[in-house]
Motif scaffolding. Structure first.
Motif, PDB file in Angstrom:
ATOM      1  N   TRP A  87       0.805  -1.212   0.000  1.00  0.00           N
ATOM      2  CA  TRP A  87       0.000   0.000   0.000  1.00  0.00           C
ATOM      3  C   TRP A  87       0.837   1.261   0.000  1.00  0.00           C
ATOM      4  O   TRP A  87       1.945   1.290   0.543  1.00  0.00           O
ATOM      5  CB  TRP A  87      -0.877   0.017   1.255  1.00  0.00           C
ATOM      6  CG  TRP A  87      -1.894  -1.057   1.305  1.00  0.00           C
ATOM      7  CD1 TRP A  87      -1.673  -2.378   1.580  1.00  0.00           C
ATOM      8  CD2 TRP A  87      -3.290  -0.930   1.082  1.00  0.00           C
ATOM      9  NE1 TRP A  87      -2.860  -3.067   1.538  1.00  0.00           N
ATOM     10  CE2 TRP A  87      -3.871  -2.204   1.240  1.00  0.00           C
ATOM     11  CE3 TRP A  87      -4.115   0.152   0.774  1.00  0.00           C
ATOM     12  CZ2 TRP A  87      -5.233  -2.428   1.091  1.00  0.00           C
ATOM     13  CZ3 TRP A  87      -5.484  -0.070   0.633  1.00  0.00           C
ATOM     14  CH2 TRP A  87      -6.027  -1.356   0.780  1.00  0.00           C
ATOM     15  N   HIS A  96       3.387  -1.109   7.201  1.00  0.00           N
ATOM     16  CA  HIS A  96       2.578  -1.689   8.281  1.00  0.00           C
ATOM     17  C   HIS A  96       1.282  -2.307   7.741  1.00  0.00           C
ATOM     18  O   HIS A  96       0.627  -3.073   8.441  1.00  0.00           O
ATOM     19  CB  HIS A  96       2.282  -0.645   9.363  1.00  0.00           C
ATOM     20  CG  HIS A  96       1.393   0.482   8.927  1.00  0.00           C
ATOM     21  ND1 HIS A  96       1.809   1.477   8.077  1.00  0.00           N
ATOM     22  CD2 HIS A  96       0.113   0.761   9.235  1.00  0.00           C
ATOM     23  CE1 HIS A  96       0.812   2.333   7.870  1.00  0.00           C
ATOM     24  NE2 HIS A  96      -0.227   1.920   8.567  1.00  0.00           N
ATOM     25  N   LEU A  97       0.947  -2.020   6.485  1.00  0.00           N
ATOM     26  CA  LEU A  97      -0.259  -2.580   5.873  1.00  0.00           C
ATOM     27  C   LEU A  97       0.034  -3.780   4.970  1.00  0.00           C
ATOM     28  O   LEU A  97      -0.887  -4.336   4.369  1.00  0.00           O
ATOM     29  CB  LEU A  97      -0.983  -1.503   5.055  1.00  0.00           C
ATOM     30  CG  LEU A  97      -1.418  -0.257   5.819  1.00  0.00           C
ATOM     31  CD1 LEU A  97      -2.033   0.757   4.870  1.00  0.00           C
ATOM     32  CD2 LEU A  97      -2.376  -0.613   6.942  1.00  0.00           C
ATOM     33  N   ASP A  98       1.312  -4.186   4.884  1.00  0.00           N
ATOM     34  CA  ASP A  98       1.662  -5.318   4.019  1.00  0.00           C
ATOM     35  C   ASP A  98       0.794  -6.532   4.339  1.00  0.00           C
ATOM     36  O   ASP A  98       0.627  -6.906   5.504  1.00  0.00           O
ATOM     37  CB  ASP A  98       3.135  -5.698   4.173  1.00  0.00           C
ATOM     38  CG  ASP A  98       4.059  -4.766   3.407  1.00  0.00           C
ATOM     39  OD1 ASP A  98       3.554  -3.881   2.684  1.00  0.00           O
ATOM     40  OD2 ASP A  98       5.295  -4.921   3.543  1.00  0.00           O
ATOM     41  N   CYS A 100      -2.459  -6.716   3.681  1.00  0.00           N
ATOM     42  CA  CYS A 100      -3.878  -6.329   3.702  1.00  0.00           C
ATOM     43  C   CYS A 100      -4.395  -6.251   2.270  1.00  0.00           C
ATOM     44  O   CYS A 100      -3.718  -5.729   1.385  1.00  0.00           O
ATOM     45  CB  CYS A 100      -4.056  -4.967   4.368  1.00  0.00           C
ATOM     46  SG  CYS A 100      -3.581  -4.928   6.107  1.00  0.00           S
ATOM     47  N   PRO A 130      -6.951  -9.218   7.381  1.00  0.00           N
ATOM     48  CA  PRO A 130      -6.369  -7.966   7.855  1.00  0.00           C
ATOM     49  C   PRO A 130      -6.714  -6.847   6.880  1.00  0.00           C
ATOM     50  O   PRO A 130      -6.781  -7.067   5.670  1.00  0.00           O
ATOM     51  CB  PRO A 130      -4.867  -8.252   7.889  1.00  0.00           C
ATOM     52  CG  PRO A 130      -4.664  -9.370   6.928  1.00  0.00           C
ATOM     53  CD  PRO A 130      -5.928 -10.189   6.982  1.00  0.00           C
ATOM     54  N   ALA A 132      -6.625  -2.389   5.899  1.00  0.00           N
ATOM     55  CA  ALA A 132      -6.173  -1.018   6.096  1.00  0.00           C
ATOM     56  C   ALA A 132      -7.364  -0.271   6.688  1.00  0.00           C
ATOM     57  O   ALA A 132      -8.349  -0.020   6.009  1.00  0.00           O
ATOM     58  CB  ALA A 132      -5.760  -0.408   4.769  1.00  0.00           C
ATOM     59  N   TYR A 133      -7.289   0.014   7.982  1.00  0.00           N
ATOM     60  CA  TYR A 133      -8.415   0.558   8.748  1.00  0.00           C
ATOM     61  C   TYR A 133      -8.274   2.069   8.853  1.00  0.00           C
ATOM     62  O   TYR A 133      -7.264   2.575   9.347  1.00  0.00           O
ATOM     63  CB  TYR A 133      -8.397  -0.083  10.137  1.00  0.00           C
ATOM     64  CG  TYR A 133      -9.549   0.252  11.030  1.00  0.00           C
ATOM     65  CD1 TYR A 133     -10.834  -0.186  10.738  1.00  0.00           C
ATOM     66  CD2 TYR A 133      -9.353   0.985  12.193  1.00  0.00           C
ATOM     67  CE1 TYR A 133     -11.907   0.102  11.583  1.00  0.00           C
ATOM     68  CE2 TYR A 133     -10.411   1.275  13.050  1.00  0.00           C
ATOM     69  CZ  TYR A 133     -11.681   0.829  12.736  1.00  0.00           C
ATOM     70  OH  TYR A 133     -12.733   1.106  13.577  1.00  0.00           O
ATOM     71  N   GLU A 142      -4.526   2.524  10.078  1.00  0.00           N
ATOM     72  CA  GLU A 142      -3.909   1.500  10.922  1.00  0.00           C
ATOM     73  C   GLU A 142      -4.127   0.134  10.296  1.00  0.00           C
ATOM     74  O   GLU A 142      -4.990  -0.040   9.452  1.00  0.00           O
ATOM     75  CB  GLU A 142      -4.572   1.509  12.308  1.00  0.00           C
ATOM     76  CG  GLU A 142      -4.575   2.849  12.992  1.00  0.00           C
ATOM     77  CD  GLU A 142      -5.503   2.894  14.195  1.00  0.00           C
ATOM     78  OE1 GLU A 142      -6.153   1.869  14.516  1.00  0.00           O
ATOM     79  OE2 GLU A 142      -5.590   3.966  14.811  1.00  0.00           O
ATOM     80  N   ARG A 143      -3.391  -0.827  10.764  1.00  0.00           N
ATOM     81  CA  ARG A 143      -3.631  -2.220  10.381  1.00  0.00           C
ATOM     82  C   ARG A 143      -4.643  -2.791  11.367  1.00  0.00           C
ATOM     83  O   ARG A 143      -4.486  -2.656  12.576  1.00  0.00           O
ATOM     84  CB  ARG A 143      -2.327  -3.008  10.452  1.00  0.00           C
ATOM     85  CG  ARG A 143      -2.489  -4.457  10.050  1.00  0.00           C
ATOM     86  CD  ARG A 143      -1.200  -5.245  10.290  1.00  0.00           C
ATOM     87  NE  ARG A 143      -1.331  -6.560   9.741  1.00  0.00           N
ATOM     88  CZ  ARG A 143      -0.984  -6.900   8.501  1.00  0.00           C
ATOM     89  NH1 ARG A 143      -0.455  -6.001   7.699  1.00  0.00           N
ATOM     90  NH2 ARG A 143      -1.165  -8.135   8.077  1.00  0.00           N
ATOM     91  N   GLU A 145      -6.368  -6.334  12.405  1.00  0.00           N
ATOM     92  CA  GLU A 145      -6.475  -7.791  12.285  1.00  0.00           C
ATOM     93  C   GLU A 145      -7.927  -8.163  12.564  1.00  0.00           C
ATOM     94  O   GLU A 145      -8.501  -7.766  13.580  1.00  0.00           O
ATOM     95  CB  GLU A 145      -5.545  -8.485  13.284  1.00  0.00           C
ATOM     96  CG  GLU A 145      -4.071  -8.175  13.079  1.00  0.00           C
ATOM     97  CD  GLU A 145      -3.508  -8.672  11.763  1.00  0.00           C
ATOM     98  OE1 GLU A 145      -4.073  -9.615  11.150  1.00  0.00           O
ATOM     99  OE2 GLU A 145      -2.483  -8.108  11.328  1.00  0.00           O
TER     100      GLU A 145
END
Length: 192
Positions: A87, A96-98, A100, A130, A132-133, A142-143, A145
């Motif tokens: 992303w 940190h989104l890897d 998703c 997971p 991307a929030y 954020e990530r 889960e």
């Protein structure tokens, strides 16, 4: 597994917030474009979140432009995904989104559509999803889960157990024949 999407859908948000969400679906070359808006009040604050999301034919999020308006001003965030779990957030790499494949908007009941379409789970199967929030107030990304487990069918409705451990939250989501949330306990119910 799912019927064709309607041209539009809407949800009444209740429980954690009071508000309303309206979404429009448009088939595009190799996927769908989803445009919508949620307006709400929560904890004495009001906000409006507009979104324009493109998913590919496998229901993986490819782009999401999200704009929030509140008393603190207007913000916009652009998320872009390569379809392989990598992303960019506002044109910057977001490692940190890897992994998703979906975007999940805190402000939206509709974004729970993406993982169930993408995974196409048979009854009894489960999948991590997971995402991307994107937070409603400040558009922080954020990530998240989360996990979906297909439990049963009730006539034309499909039921999934959903959990997001970071929020200590779990519930049973009910989807219609098109794979749109009908009942999201404590969050929203389908209005149209």
């Amino acid at each position: 597994m799912f019927a064709a999407l309607p041209a539009t859908a809407a949800w009444t948000h209740r429980g954690t917030r009071a508000g309303f969400e309206v979404t429009y679906f448009e088939p595009i070359d190799r996927g769908h474009r989803i445009e919508g808006c949620t307006t709400a009040s929560e904890d004495g604050r009001t906000w409006s979140v507009a979104y324009d999301i493109a998913v590919d034919s496998g229901w993986q999020t490819r782009t999401a432009r999200v704009t929030c308006r509140s008393t603190t001003g207007r913000r916009t965030v652009l998320l872009e995904a390569d379809g392989a779990g990598h992303w960019l957030v506002n044109n910057e790499p977001a490692p940190h989104l890897d992994g998703c494949l979906d975007v999940d908007l805190e402000s939206s009941a509709m974004t729970n559509t993406f993982p169930v379409h993408r995974a196409a789970l048979p009854i009894g199967a489960r999948t991590p999803a997971p995402a991307a929030y994107v937070r409603a107030g400040d558009l922080a990304v954020e990530r998240l889960e989360q996990e979906y487990s297909r439990t049963s069918d009730r006539g034309l409705f499909r039921c999934f157990d959903y959990s997001a451990p970071v929020f200590d939250f779990s519930c049973r989501l009910v989807y219609d024949a098109a794979g749109l949330v009908v009942e999201y306990p404590g969050i929203a119910v389908r209005a149209v």
